[in-house]
Enzyme design. Structure first.
Site, short mmCIF file in Angstrom:
data_model
loop_
_atom_site.label_atom_id
_atom_site.label_comp_id
_atom_site.label_asym_id
_atom_site.label_seq_id
_atom_site.Cartn_x
_atom_site.Cartn_y
_atom_site.Cartn_z
N GLY A 149 0.82 -1.20 0.00
CA GLY A 149 0.00 0.00 0.00
C GLY A 149 0.86 1.24 0.00
O GLY A 149 2.03 1.21 0.40
N GLN A 156 2.84 9.84 1.47
CA GLN A 156 4.09 9.08 1.38
C GLN A 156 4.88 9.40 0.12
O GLN A 156 6.06 9.05 0.02
CB GLN A 156 3.82 7.58 1.45
CG GLN A 156 3.34 7.13 2.82
CD GLN A 156 3.12 5.64 2.83
OE1 GLN A 156 2.08 5.16 2.39
NE2 GLN A 156 4.12 4.92 3.30
N CYS A 204 5.83 -0.31 7.30
CA CYS A 204 5.46 0.82 6.46
C CYS A 204 6.65 1.22 5.61
O CYS A 204 7.78 1.26 6.10
CB CYS A 204 5.02 1.99 7.35
SG CYS A 204 4.55 3.48 6.45
N LEU A 205 6.39 1.55 4.34
CA LEU A 205 7.47 1.96 3.45
C LEU A 205 8.14 3.25 3.91
O LEU A 205 9.28 3.50 3.55
CB LEU A 205 6.93 2.13 2.02
CG LEU A 205 6.45 0.85 1.34
CD1 LEU A 205 5.81 1.16 0.00
CD2 LEU A 205 7.58 -0.15 1.19
N HIS A 235 -4.50 1.02 7.29
CA HIS A 235 -3.16 1.64 7.34
C HIS A 235 -3.09 2.84 6.39
O HIS A 235 -2.64 3.92 6.79
CB HIS A 235 -2.12 0.57 6.96
CG HIS A 235 -0.71 1.06 6.96
ND1 HIS A 235 0.21 0.63 7.89
CD2 HIS A 235 -0.05 1.91 6.15
CE1 HIS A 235 1.38 1.21 7.65
NE2 HIS A 235 1.25 1.98 6.59
N GLU A 236 -3.53 2.66 5.16
CA GLU A 236 -3.43 3.74 4.17
C GLU A 236 -4.39 4.88 4.47
O GLU A 236 -4.03 6.05 4.32
CB GLU A 236 -3.64 3.21 2.75
CG GLU A 236 -2.66 2.14 2.32
CD GLU A 236 -1.20 2.44 2.61
OE1 GLU A 236 -0.78 3.61 2.56
OE2 GLU A 236 -0.44 1.49 2.88
N HIS A 286 -2.96 7.09 7.08
CA HIS A 286 -1.98 8.02 6.52
C HIS A 286 -2.64 9.31 6.05
O HIS A 286 -2.08 10.39 6.19
CB HIS A 286 -1.24 7.40 5.33
CG HIS A 286 0.01 6.67 5.67
ND1 HIS A 286 1.08 7.25 6.31
CD2 HIS A 286 0.38 5.38 5.43
CE1 HIS A 286 2.05 6.36 6.45
NE2 HIS A 286 1.65 5.22 5.94
#
Length: 155
Positions: A46, A51, A88-89, A130-131, A134
């Site tokens: 994701g 991000q 997480c990226l 999660h997304e 963000h």
């Protein structure tokens, strides 16, 4: 399409609330395409607008069943609970244990502004949560029950 830089921990943009998308145009389509390519290149499941430095309510998710594009997503239903490791990226190499719903239904718009609903369970439900977090300036570390220690990651 292009691979964009992924914003890392410490950048204030990860803590900002995103604005609603109101223009469904070529710029949005390019952003969504770039985000999907960036997510795949980074081997993530994701990626959300902040991000890649864009404060708009957009996210892409792919848990192995194809890219799901979410514009202006809202969680409208949750059921159950799962407790599992999450990463997480924007926080490479770090993982924590989170509690998320086991099942989630999201209402969103597609790249052309059409509304749709989509449901997911387990990993897909976690990725949706999660997304969308963000987009509200919340990162998984804010809700983690605990962070995993380096020796736990090696197992």
């Amino acid at each position: 399409m292009a691979i964009r830089n992924i914003v890392k921990d410490g950048d204030d943009i990860l803590r900002k609330k995103c604005r609603e998308v109101v223009k469904f145009d070529d710029r949005l389509h390019t952003l969504l395409d770039d985000m999907a390519e960036t997510m795949h290149d980074a081997e993530g499941v994701g990626l959300a607008g902040p991000q890649v430095g864009v404060l708009r309510r957009v996210a892409v998710v792919d848990v192995g069943e194809g890219v799901i594009e979410l514009v202006n997503p809202v969680i409208i239903k949750t059921e159950g609970e799962q407790e599992s490791a999450e990463g997480c990226l924007s926080f490479p190499g770090e993982y924590g244990i989170t509690k998320r719903p086991m099942f989630v239904t999201v209402k969103a718009q597609d790249r052309n502004g059409e509304f749709f609903e989509i449901s997911g369970e387990e990993l897909l439900a976690k990725a949706f949560c999660h997304e969308i977090d963000h987009l509200d300036g919340i990162v998984y570390k804010d809700i983690a029950v605990r962070m995993l220690l380096p020796e736990e990651l090696e197992q």
